[in-house]
Design an enzyme around this catalytic site. Structure first.
Site, PDB file in Angstrom:
ATOM      1  N   LYS A 252     -62.568-137.728 -15.082  1.00  0.00           N
ATOM      2  CA  LYS A 252     -61.611-138.211 -14.071  1.00  0.00           C
ATOM      3  C   LYS A 252     -62.057-137.970 -12.628  1.00  0.00           C
ATOM      4  CE  LYS A 252     -57.338-138.025 -16.730  1.00  0.00           C
ATOM      5  NZ  LYS A 252     -56.050-137.367 -16.944  1.00  0.00           N
ATOM      6  N   ASP A 288     -51.408-141.212 -13.611  1.00  0.00           N
ATOM      7  CA  ASP A 288     -50.799-139.940 -14.066  1.00  0.00           C
ATOM      8  C   ASP A 288     -49.842-139.454 -12.986  1.00  0.00           C
ATOM      9  OD1 ASP A 288     -52.261-139.783 -16.393  1.00  0.00           O
ATOM     10  OD2 ASP A 288     -53.824-138.493 -15.548  1.00  0.00           O
TER      11      ASP A 288
HETATM   12  P1  NAP Z   1     -58.492-130.449 -17.463  1.00  0.00           P
HETATM   13  O1  NAP Z   1     -58.791-131.149 -16.182  1.00  0.00           O
HETATM   14  O2  NAP Z   1     -59.594-130.095 -18.380  1.00  0.00           O
HETATM   15  O3  NAP Z   1     -57.683-129.110 -17.065  1.00  0.00           O
HETATM   16  C1  NAP Z   1     -57.253-128.208 -18.034  1.00  0.00           C
HETATM   17  C2  NAP Z   1     -56.681-126.963 -17.359  1.00  0.00           C
HETATM   18  O4  NAP Z   1     -56.232-126.107 -18.408  1.00  0.00           O
HETATM   19  C3  NAP Z   1     -57.710-126.177 -16.555  1.00  0.00           C
HETATM   20  O5  NAP Z   1     -57.097-125.644 -15.415  1.00  0.00           O
HETATM   21  C4  NAP Z   1     -58.094-125.071 -17.517  1.00  0.00           C
HETATM   22  O6  NAP Z   1     -58.471-123.875 -16.872  1.00  0.00           O
HETATM   23  C5  NAP Z   1     -56.780-124.817 -18.201  1.00  0.00           C
HETATM   24  N1  NAP Z   1     -56.995-124.117 -19.482  1.00  0.00           N
HETATM   25  C6  NAP Z   1     -57.747-124.535 -20.523  1.00  0.00           C
HETATM   26  N2  NAP Z   1     -57.711-123.614 -21.501  1.00  0.00           N
HETATM   27  C7  NAP Z   1     -56.938-122.596 -21.045  1.00  0.00           C
HETATM   28  C8  NAP Z   1     -56.543-121.366 -21.580  1.00  0.00           C
HETATM   29  N3  NAP Z   1     -56.937-120.970 -22.796  1.00  0.00           N
HETATM   30  N4  NAP Z   1     -55.733-120.571 -20.839  1.00  0.00           N
HETATM   31  C9  NAP Z   1     -55.341-120.945 -19.606  1.00  0.00           C
HETATM   32  N5  NAP Z   1     -55.692-122.117 -19.039  1.00  0.00           N
HETATM   33  C10 NAP Z   1     -56.477-122.928 -19.755  1.00  0.00           C
HETATM   34  O7  NAP Z   1     -57.460-131.294 -18.340  1.00  0.00           O
HETATM   35  P2  NAP Z   1     -56.318-132.268 -17.792  1.00  0.00           P
HETATM   36  O8  NAP Z   1     -56.846-133.638 -17.670  1.00  0.00           O
HETATM   37  O9  NAP Z   1     -55.690-131.632 -16.609  1.00  0.00           O
HETATM   38  O10 NAP Z   1     -55.309-132.290 -19.025  1.00  0.00           O
HETATM   39  C11 NAP Z   1     -54.525-131.161 -19.346  1.00  0.00           C
HETATM   40  C12 NAP Z   1     -53.584-131.531 -20.476  1.00  0.00           C
HETATM   41  O11 NAP Z   1     -52.659-132.512 -20.038  1.00  0.00           O
HETATM   42  C13 NAP Z   1     -54.302-132.138 -21.678  1.00  0.00           C
HETATM   43  O12 NAP Z   1     -53.769-131.610 -22.859  1.00  0.00           O
HETATM   44  C14 NAP Z   1     -53.976-133.598 -21.601  1.00  0.00           C
HETATM   45  O13 NAP Z   1     -53.908-134.198 -22.876  1.00  0.00           O
HETATM   46  C15 NAP Z   1     -52.617-133.563 -20.967  1.00  0.00           C
HETATM   47  N6  NAP Z   1     -52.361-134.833 -20.277  1.00  0.00           N
HETATM   48  C16 NAP Z   1     -51.328-135.576 -20.723  1.00  0.00           C
HETATM   49  C17 NAP Z   1     -51.048-136.768 -20.128  1.00  0.00           C
HETATM   50  C18 NAP Z   1     -49.902-137.594 -20.630  1.00  0.00           C
HETATM   51  O14 NAP Z   1     -49.855-138.778 -20.343  1.00  0.00           O
HETATM   52  N7  NAP Z   1     -48.983-137.020 -21.346  1.00  0.00           N
HETATM   53  C19 NAP Z   1     -51.819-137.238 -19.051  1.00  0.00           C
HETATM   54  C20 NAP Z   1     -52.870-136.426 -18.582  1.00  0.00           C
HETATM   55  C21 NAP Z   1     -53.129-135.219 -19.223  1.00  0.00           C
HETATM   56  P3  NAP Z   1     -59.979-123.647 -16.300  1.00  0.00           P
HETATM   57  O15 NAP Z   1     -60.081-124.542 -15.120  1.00  0.00           O
HETATM   58  O16 NAP Z   1     -59.983-122.204 -15.996  1.00  0.00           O
HETATM   59  O17 NAP Z   1     -60.886-124.039 -17.436  1.00  0.00           O
END
Ligand code: NAP
Length: 455
Positions: A252, A288
Site C-alpha cells: 500500500k 479504506d
Molecule cells: P499493516 O500495515 O501490516 O499494519 C499492521 C499493524 O499491526 C502494525 O502496526 C503492526 O506492528 C501491528 N502488529 C502486527 N502484529 C502485532 C502484534 N503481535 N502485536 C501488536 N501489534 C502488531 O496492516 P494493515 O494494512 O494496517 O492491516 C491491519 C489489519 O486491518 C489487517 O488484519 C487487515 O486485514 C485489516 N484491514 C481490514 C480492512 C477492511 O476492509 N475491513 C481494510 C484494511 C485492513 P509493527 O509495525 O510493529 O509490525
C-alpha cells in the site's frame, strides 16, 4: 469412453512431466500406438514423444494428428528458449500446441501471453498456461487471448496442476466464458492474496450491474517490476484492458512511487489501496480512509469529541486515524513500535501509548487495526483481553475473516458493543467499484457475496 457425451482429452504422462508414476519410453509408445482407448476427442502427447512418433512412418500413420495436442511442461520456471520450443513444436504434425510453465512471479505471465499472441498471429491453435498461484491470470484470461482451452478442476482439492482453479470458480466466479479482449480487467495486488474475498465481492458486483469486467487476484512479490512491466500504460509489455487495481499488504505504501497522481488524503495517510488507470496515467486513492468510519457512525452516531483508541500503526491504522481526526475525535494510538507509532501520532495530532499493559476503560471506541485474530495462525490472538476492554463503550475490529474474532468475543465479555470488519470491506469495495466504473455499486449484492465467501 464411447458413451461419454463430452469431449475427452487423454493423457498418459510420465512422472517427470507431471504424471503420477514413472513410465518407460516403450510403455508410452505402446500406449499411444496400440492401447489408447477409442473415442477421445484429443490426445495430449508430450513433445519428446511427438517428435519420435512423427518421424516414424508406421507411428505417424497410427495417429489422427487432428486430435493431437503436443505439450511441453516446465514445473520449475519459464524456459528462456520458450519461443524456440514453440517453433519446434509447430514443426510437428500435431494440430494443437500446449505450453505449461511455472510462474514464480506475475511477470512470468508476460511470455505466456506473448506466445498466445504469436500463435494467434500465425494461425496456430495453442494452449498456454502459467502454473502456480502467480499464473492465475493466464488461466482466467487465456481463452479470451486465443487459448484453445483452460483447465479447471472438478473438486477444490482435485487440481491436476499447481494454481489450477476449479471449473466452478472459472465459470461462476470469473465468468471465463464471457471474457473477451474488451472486458475491463481489475484485480487485487498483494502477498498473499489467496485468502481474500475481494474477487467474490467485485465479480458479483460486475455481474449484477451488467459491467463487462473481471477481477483477478495477482500474487505480487515485487510491486515495482509488476507496475513497470504489466500495469503502467507507458511501459507495460502486454496490451490489455486494465482499468484498476486494489492494493493490499505489503504494497500500500510502496506503490505510491509508481503512480502519476495520488489524491491528497492518500498522500497524507501515506498509503494507497486503489489504483485507477486514466488514459496513460495511474491515479491512486485510499477508500479504506473514506469507508472505515461509515459503519461506526451509522451505529454510534457522531464521533465529534469522542475518545478513540486505535491499536496498531500500519496502513489501516493510519487510514482510521486520518478519518477520526476529520470527524473531530480525540485519538490515542496504542502500538508496540515506539518510533513508528510516535511519528504517526504526531503527524495527525494524536497521543501515543505503549500497547503493553494498556487499559481502554476511558475510551468510547477501541479499534483493532492489527492483523491479530485473522484466520490461520493468528486466529486465537487478540491485541486486548476483556479485562483491558472493560469500561470501553464500543469495540471495532477491522479484521473481517473470521467475522467473529477473539477481540470481539473479549469485548463482548467486557460488556462492549461490537462491530466486525466486514461492513468496511464492502464499503471500501463499493467505492472502488465507483472509481473504476463511474456507476454506483450494487452494495447489497457485494455484502451477500462477501458473507457467502466467508462461510
Ligand atoms: P499493516 O500495515 O501490516 O499494519 C499492521 C499493524 O499491526 C502494525 O502496526 C503492526 O506492528 C501491528 N502488529 C502486527 N502484529 C502485532 C502484534 N503481535 N502485536 C501488536 N501489534 C502488531 O496492516 P494493515 O494494512 O494496517 O492491516 C491491519 C489489519 O486491518 C489487517 O488484519 C487487515 O486485514 C485489516 N484491514 C481490514 C480492512 C477492511 O476492509 N475491513 C481494510 C484494511 C485492513 P509493527 O509495525 O510493529 O509490525
Amino acid at each position: 469412453m464411447d458413451s461419454l457425451d463430452h469431449p475427452v482429452i487423454i493423457t498418459f504422462r510420465p512422472a517427470e512431466q507431471g504424471g503420477k508414476r514413472a513410465l518407460a519410453h516403450e510403455t508410452r509408445l505402446q500406449f499411444w500406438l496400440f492401447d489408447k482407448p477409442n473415442g477421445a476427442a484429443f490426445c495430449d502427447i508430450e513433445f519428446d514423444l511427438v517428435t519420435g512418433l512423427a518421424s516414424s512412418t508406421f507411428a505417424k500413420g497410427c495417429l489422427d494428428w487432428q486430435t493431437v495436442i503436443c505439450s511441453h511442461h516446465d514445473f520449475v520456471g519459464v524456459p528462456v528458449d520458450l519461443e524456440q520450443i514453440y517453433e519446434r513444436m509447430a514443426g510437428t504434425p500435431a494440430r494443437i500446441l500446449k505450453v505449461a510453465v511455472h510462474a514464480d512471479d506475475v511477470t512470468d505471465c508476460i511470455p505466456v501471453f506473448k506466445l498466445l499472441e504469436r500463435a494467434r498471429r500465425e494461425g496456430r491453435e495453442m494452449i498456454a498456461i502459467a502454473m502456480g498461484a502467480a499464473g492465475i491470470a493466464t488461466r482466467i484470461l487465456g481463452p479470451s487471448r486465443g487459448s484453445f482451452l483452460t483447465y479447471g478442476a472438478l473438486e477444490t482439492d482435485g487440481a491436476t496442476a499447481p494454481g489450477q482453479l476449479t471449473a466452478k470458480e472459472l465459470r461462476e466466479l470469473y465468468r471465463v466464458d464471457r471474457i473477451t479482449e474488451q472486458t475491463l480487467i481489475m484485480g487485487l495486488v498483494g502477498l498473499p492474496v489467496g485468502h481474500s474475498v475481494s474477487p467474490h465481492v467485485h465479480n458479483a458486483a460486475f455481474a449484477a450491474a451488467g459491467v463487462n469486467g473481471v477481477y483477478i487476484p495477482f500474487e505480487v512479490r515485487d510491486a515495482k517490476s509488476f507496475f513497470g512491466r504489466i500495469v503502467h500504460p507507458q511501459t507495460r509489455e502486454i496490451d490489455w484492458n486494465l482499468r484498476g487495481l486494489s492494493i493490499t499488504a505489503p504494497h500500500k505504501a510502496t506503490v505510491m512511487d509508481d503512480l502519476d497522481w495520488v489524491e491528497p488524503a492518500a498522500q497524507e495517510i501515506g498509503a494507497v489501496n486503489t489504483v485507477v488507470v486514466v488514459g496513460d496515467a495511474l491515479h491512486g486513492y485510499n477508500t479504506d480512509a473514506t469507508s472505515v468510519l461509515k459503519p461506526v457512525i451509522e451505529r454510534f452516531g457522531s464521533l465529534r469529541d469522542s475518545r478513540c483508541a486505535i491499536i496498531g500503526a500500519g496502513g489501516a491504522a493510519s487510514a482510521a486515524l486520518w478519518s477520526l481526526r476529520r470527524e473531530g475525535a480525540c485519538v490515542t494510538v496504542f502500538a508496540r513500535n515506539f518510533q513508528k507509532t510516535n511519528s504517526l501520532a504526531e503527524k495527525f495530532g494524536a497521543r501515543y501509548e505503549n500497547l503493553e499493559a494498556a487499559r481502554f476503560d476511558a475510551f468510547d471506541l477501541v479499534i483493532n487495526a492489527t492483523p491479530l485474530g485473522t484466520c490461520g495462525q493468528r486466529e486465537n490472538e487478540t491485541p486486548a483481553i476483556s479485562d483491558q476492554l472493560r469500561g470501553a463503550r464500543f469495540a471495532y475490529d477491522l479484521v473481517y475473516n473470521p467475522t467473529e474474532t477473539r477481540f470481539l468475543r473479549e469485548a463482548r465479555d467486557a460488556g462492549c458493543e461490537t462491530l466486525g470488519g466486514l461492513p468496511m470491506l464492502v464499503q471500501q469495495a463499493a467505492e472502488q467499484f465507483k472509481l473504476w466504473t463511474g456507476a454506483d455499486a450494487p452494495i447489497e449484492v457485494m455484502r451477500v457475496a462477501a458473507e457467502r465467501a466467508l462461510q
